[in-house]
Design a protein around this motif. Structure first.
Motif, PDB file in Angstrom:
ATOM      1  N   THR A 149      -3.586   7.122  -3.555  1.00 31.40           N
ATOM      2  CA  THR A 149      -3.220   5.810  -2.833  1.00 31.40           C
ATOM      3  C   THR A 149      -3.176   4.896  -3.912  1.00 31.40           C
ATOM      4  O   THR A 149      -3.666   4.820  -5.262  1.00 31.40           O
ATOM      5  CB  THR A 149      -4.218   5.423  -1.981  1.00 31.40           C
ATOM      6  OG1 THR A 149      -3.891   4.251  -1.261  1.00 31.40           O
ATOM      7  CG2 THR A 149      -5.570   5.099  -2.315  1.00 31.40           C
ATOM      8  N   HIS A 174      -2.828   0.525  -4.072  1.00 31.89           N
ATOM      9  CA  HIS A 174      -2.768  -0.878  -3.526  1.00 31.89           C
ATOM     10  C   HIS A 174      -2.376  -1.853  -4.617  1.00 31.89           C
ATOM     11  O   HIS A 174      -3.071  -1.888  -5.633  1.00 31.89           O
ATOM     12  CB  HIS A 174      -4.297  -1.270  -3.203  1.00 31.89           C
ATOM     13  CG  HIS A 174      -4.841  -0.498  -1.921  1.00 31.89           C
ATOM     14  ND1 HIS A 174      -5.703  -0.793  -1.109  1.00 31.89           N
ATOM     15  CD2 HIS A 174      -4.509   0.907  -1.480  1.00 31.89           C
ATOM     16  CE1 HIS A 174      -5.955   0.299  -0.158  1.00 31.89           C
ATOM     17  NE2 HIS A 174      -4.852   1.314  -0.579  1.00 31.89           N
ATOM     18  N   GLU A 215       0.005  10.917   5.394  1.00 27.21           N
ATOM     19  CA  GLU A 215      -0.573  10.310   6.246  1.00 27.21           C
ATOM     20  C   GLU A 215      -1.908  10.836   6.602  1.00 27.21           C
ATOM     21  O   GLU A 215      -1.903  12.021   6.918  1.00 27.21           O
ATOM     22  CB  GLU A 215       0.162  10.134   7.601  1.00 27.21           C
ATOM     23  CG  GLU A 215       1.610   9.239   7.230  1.00 27.21           C
ATOM     24  CD  GLU A 215       1.043   7.457   7.226  1.00 27.21           C
ATOM     25  OE1 GLU A 215       0.108   6.959   7.414  1.00 27.21           O
ATOM     26  OE2 GLU A 215       1.798   6.953   6.528  1.00 27.21           O
ATOM     27  N   LEU A 224      -8.057   9.831   3.620  1.00 32.86           N
ATOM     28  CA  LEU A 224      -7.725   9.513   2.557  1.00 32.86           C
ATOM     29  C   LEU A 224      -8.598   8.579   1.677  1.00 32.86           C
ATOM     30  O   LEU A 224      -9.064   9.130   0.583  1.00 32.86           O
ATOM     31  CB  LEU A 224      -6.331   9.381   2.469  1.00 32.86           C
ATOM     32  CG  LEU A 224      -5.316   9.498   1.186  1.00 32.86           C
ATOM     33  CD1 LEU A 224      -5.180  10.963   1.146  1.00 32.86           C
ATOM     34  CD2 LEU A 224      -4.033   8.981   1.467  1.00 32.86           C
ATOM     35  N   SER A 225      -8.909   7.818   2.111  1.00 32.87           N
ATOM     36  CA  SER A 225      -9.677   6.638   1.407  1.00 32.87           C
ATOM     37  C   SER A 225     -11.218   7.144   1.030  1.00 32.87           C
ATOM     38  O   SER A 225     -11.773   6.834   0.078  1.00 32.87           O
ATOM     39  CB  SER A 225      -9.875   5.278   2.159  1.00 32.87           C
ATOM     40  OG  SER A 225     -10.449   5.742   3.418  1.00 32.87           O
ATOM     41  N   VAL A 235       0.770  -1.058  -0.162  1.00 32.46           N
ATOM     42  CA  VAL A 235       0.012   0.010   0.228  1.00 32.46           C
ATOM     43  C   VAL A 235       0.748   1.245  -0.148  1.00 32.46           C
ATOM     44  O   VAL A 235       1.919   1.330   0.960  1.00 32.46           O
ATOM     45  CB  VAL A 235      -0.850   0.155   1.326  1.00 32.46           C
ATOM     46  CG1 VAL A 235      -1.882   1.371   1.403  1.00 32.46           C
ATOM     47  CG2 VAL A 235      -1.917  -1.129   1.320  1.00 32.46           C
ATOM     48  N   TYR A 236       0.640   2.295  -0.956  1.00 28.41           N
ATOM     49  CA  TYR A 236       1.170   3.412  -0.936  1.00 28.41           C
ATOM     50  C   TYR A 236       0.218   4.503  -0.654  1.00 28.41           C
ATOM     51  O   TYR A 236      -0.954   4.478  -1.248  1.00 28.41           O
ATOM     52  CB  TYR A 236       1.866   3.742  -2.396  1.00 28.41           C
ATOM     53  CG  TYR A 236       2.213   5.194  -2.629  1.00 28.41           C
ATOM     54  CD1 TYR A 236       3.364   5.695  -2.110  1.00 28.41           C
ATOM     55  CD2 TYR A 236       1.348   5.857  -2.970  1.00 28.41           C
ATOM     56  CE1 TYR A 236       3.473   7.006  -2.198  1.00 28.41           C
ATOM     57  CE2 TYR A 236       1.645   7.330  -3.366  1.00 28.41           C
ATOM     58  CZ  TYR A 236       2.787   7.836  -2.899  1.00 28.41           C
ATOM     59  OH  TYR A 236       3.465   9.386  -3.124  1.00 28.41           O
ATOM     60  N   ASN A 237       0.301   5.552   0.220  1.00 28.50           N
ATOM     61  CA  ASN A 237      -0.530   6.594   0.474  1.00 28.50           C
ATOM     62  C   ASN A 237       0.435   7.801   0.158  1.00 28.50           C
ATOM     63  O   ASN A 237       1.485   8.043   0.787  1.00 28.50           O
ATOM     64  CB  ASN A 237      -1.118   6.811   1.830  1.00 28.50           C
ATOM     65  CG  ASN A 237      -1.999   5.698   1.981  1.00 28.50           C
ATOM     66  OD1 ASN A 237      -2.871   5.207   1.236  1.00 28.50           O
ATOM     67  ND2 ASN A 237      -1.963   4.882   3.048  1.00 28.50           N
TER      68      ASN A 237
END
Length: 277
Positions: A50, A52, A17, A21-22, A12-14
């Motif tokens: 993001t 995934h 923080e 976000l989702s 997972v890359y965001n």
């Protein structure tokens, strides 16, 4: 950031923080490759938020339907189906036919002569307007049907399609996209298509060998290649680093120098979104 076990590789890359976000993901693009799925979420303003990635190891067959069904049904980013704008599929069973030579049934027959196309594969043509040619590829029927059932509003496109959009008018421009098992390579010279190939590899040396073999056969100096590389996850980053011993000037697909292990996947996600915008 990634969690790897014997059976799966999940990363997972965001972009930052942020617990919200989702909830801000408004647009999603997916990439399906042998034994893996990339999902990239963007805001309504097309900012990447993001990424995934989920994949499985070689202890199961390629295109394992249960795996893709499980991801489609359980990945939170994919639960609101209207957000999925494009699903890209990587298939090494492909053929490019110039416009003036294209006849659909004949082209499909050519593809079957060149590649092993199984009875349960479906062949689909896509028009490459910048190349004035058709791109055909063969994908397992159950995979395409699964996509259509789950994402009725999404475009279904070959992964390679982004490498044919607005080809750069620079000399010997090579684009690569690496998954854990395959690499997709397209070479243009001042906007003219010279070479396209998708093949399996186990090491960076395999990729370098294929490129150098083409260069030898076409009287091309590999030192003149401008190589730009995308990838599906951080798992390919070591292979990209190894490629630098053969192609020292290699950059990410957006033309920028690599600064971290997610750069290649970030570049890919942004380039794919353009194809369905």
């Amino acid at each position: 950031m990634g969690t790897i076990n014997y059976n799966t590789n999940e990363q997972v890359y965001n972009v930052r923080e942020d617990d919200t976000l989702s909830s801000r993901v408004a647009l999603v693009v997916c990439v399906l490759v042998q034994r893996g799925v990339l999902m990239a979420g963007f805001s309504i303003t097309k900012e990447l938020l993001t990424i995934h990635y989920k994949g499985y190891n070689k202890n199961k067959p390629v295109w394992e339907l249960d795996f893709f069904e499980h991801v489609f049904a359980n990945e939170p980013m994919l639960l609101i189906k209207e957000k999925i704008k494009g699903v890209f599929i990587c298939s090494d069973k492909n053929l490019i036919v110039p416009n003036e030579l294209y006849m659909e049934e004949e082209a499909k027959n050519w593809l079957k002569h060149i590649h092993f196309v199984a009875a349960n594969d479906v062949i689909t043509p896509y028009y490459l307007s910048d190349e004035k040619a058709y791109y055909l590829h063969a994908v397992p029927l159950n995979i395409t049907e699964l996509i259509k059932i789950n994402f009725k509003h999404a475009e279904i496109l070959p992964l390679a399609i982004y490498q044919f959009r607005n080809p750069h008018k620079i000399a010997m421009h090579m684009q690569c996209c690496m998954s854990h098992e395959q690499v997709c390579i397209t070479l243009h010279d001042n906007g003219h298509l010279l070479w396209h190939k998708i093949f399996s590899y186990t090491s960076a040396e395999d990729i370098a060998y294929a490129i150098n073999l083409y260069c030898k056969e076409s009287n091309t100096d590999p030192a003149h290649l401008n190589v730009m590389c995308n990838a599906l996850s951080t798992a390919e980053f070591d292979k990209i680093n190894e490629l630098t011993q053969y192609f020292p000037g290699i950059k990410a697909g957006n033309g920028r120098a690599f600064t971290n292990s997610w750069d290649a996947a970030i570049s890919l996600a942004n380039q794919l979104l353009v194809c369905v915008s």
